[in-house]
Design a protein around this motif. Structure first.
Motif, PDB file in Angstrom:
ATOM      1  N   PRO A  95      -5.615  -4.412  -4.378  1.00 37.28           N
ATOM      2  CA  PRO A  95      -6.051  -5.446  -3.431  1.00 37.28           C
ATOM      3  C   PRO A  95      -6.743  -4.810  -2.221  1.00 37.28           C
ATOM      4  CG  PRO A  95      -3.729  -5.736  -4.024  1.00 37.28           C
ATOM      5  CD  PRO A  95      -4.165  -4.432  -4.600  1.00 37.28           C
ATOM      6  N   ASN A 104      -7.247 -12.562  -3.207  1.00 36.39           N
ATOM      7  CA  ASN A 104      -7.801 -11.258  -2.861  1.00 36.39           C
ATOM      8  C   ASN A 104      -9.069 -10.988  -3.669  1.00 36.39           C
ATOM      9  OD1 ASN A 104      -8.020  -8.149  -2.894  1.00 36.39           O
ATOM     10  ND2 ASN A 104      -6.508  -8.592  -1.297  1.00 36.39           N
ATOM     11  N   TYR A 201      -3.202 -10.142  -6.807  1.00 35.46           N
ATOM     12  CA  TYR A 201      -4.360 -10.698  -6.086  1.00 35.46           C
ATOM     13  C   TYR A 201      -4.043 -12.019  -5.380  1.00 35.46           C
ATOM     14  CZ  TYR A 201      -6.569  -7.136  -8.972  1.00 35.46           C
ATOM     15  OH  TYR A 201      -6.882  -5.943  -9.574  1.00 35.46           O
TER      16      TYR A 201
END
Length: 327
Positions: A95, A104, A201
């Motif tokens: 990330p 992300n 993410y």
């Protein structure tokens, strides 16, 4: 639609016994463009194939734990190797530092790399006689992990992966003997990747979630997971699935329990509040009833919802054309 032909039938036909030798593969496309198209979808060959596929695998794993000794064919191993490669790519895209909490942007880089590699991955996994199928089936695989623009994931992406599996049966790469391994090994590995993506993410749940929603991201693991628990005395009555010791003891053996464990890890607060539908299900008297109820609920709340189905892709293997009544 782009299309290609499977060949003249001169080579051995064993890997593709379900298809005629001159079958034309198509680049899958969206076909449900507005609400009125939903009626076409619900009478389509794709709908019948897809719901039939879920029901067949649901039956195959009934009462079986994930640790059951099942046949693992070479083709299943090849698909697991492919998913392992996809999983490992996450390591290359950690990330990034960014102001917003969700979504992300490193996910876009990860998905771009996966899409760049799917043709090679599938060609490595498939018999060379089936390479002609790759332009059609790879699209389902690529759509399985989430949306790069919105950085979200939901039941439509899960559906795309199950359609990918269904296509592998239709081209003959997977067979009836692989049914248990398809759920317990391939699909289970996919769910693990999906969870890792969601956490890594911080992906948004796709679409709107009303009180009907079982979970922010998945649905089918609850269907197949409840089938596993039919006639299993260890987790009976079903309300036991909420007990911490049951979750700790059986999460690795039953997909349903694994889903509950994951929800408890990522959500805070009383279970009855953040997962009201699952809380309600815990009061149902038997796993058979839960399993049947979840299949009905899936058809009503996912497969009959335009916001999900508008993204479904149709090709030659899962066509939008009407299901033949004399089929």
């Amino acid at each position: 639609m782009a299309e290609c032909v499977i060949g003249d039938g001169s080579k051995k036909e064993t890997p593709r016994k379900t298809l005629p030798p001159n079958h034309r593969f198509l680049q899958p496309e969206r076909a449900v463009k507005n609400i009125t198209d939903m009626a076409i979808w619900e009478k389509s060959e794709a709908y019948m194939e897809y719901t039939g596929f879920i029901a067949t695998l649901n039956e195959a794993i009934k009462g079986k734990p994930l640790s059951v000794d099942c046949k693992i064919s070479d083709n299943v191993k090849k698909l697991l190797d492919m998913l392992e490669k996809i999983d490992r790519i996450i390591d290359d895209y950690p990330p990034v530092e960014q102001p917003q909490r969700f979504g992300n942007t490193a996910f876009r880089e990860w998905l771009g790399r996966v899409k760049h590699n799917t043709t090679d991955f599938l060609q490595d996994a498939l018999d060379p006689t089936l390479h002609v199928t790759v332009p059609e089936i790879k699209v389902y695989l690529e759509e399985s992990f989430g949306n790069a623009t919105r950085i979200d994931y939901g039941t439509g992406h899960e559906m795309s992966f199950i359609m990918f599996l269904c296509c592998l049966y239709k081209i003959g790469m997977l067979e009836a003997d692989d049914n248990v391994a398809t759920v317990f090994m391939i699909f289970n590995k996919y769910i693990q990747i999906a969870r890792r993506l969601q956490k890594t993410y911080r992906m948004e749940p796709a679409g709107s979630h009303g009180v009907w929603s079982l979970d922010d991201y998945q649905f089918v693991p609850f269907i197949w997971g409840s089938s596993q628990l039919v006639d299993q005395p260890k987790i009976y009555p079903p309300a036991k699935f909420l007990e911490e010791d049951i979750i700790d003891k059986y999460a690795d053996d039953y997909m349903f329990i694994s889903c509950i464990k994951y929800i408890k890890e990522v959500k805070k607060g009383p279970f009855a509040e953040h997962s009201n539908q699952l809380w309600s299900i815990s009061a149902v008297g038997s796993w058979t009833k839960i399993n049947q109820g979840l299949i009905k609920m899936y058809k009503k709340e996912v497969l009959a919802k335009f916001p999900v189905v508008q993204h479904v892709l149709f090709g030659s293997l899962l066509p939008i054309k009407r299901f033949p009544l004399n089929h």
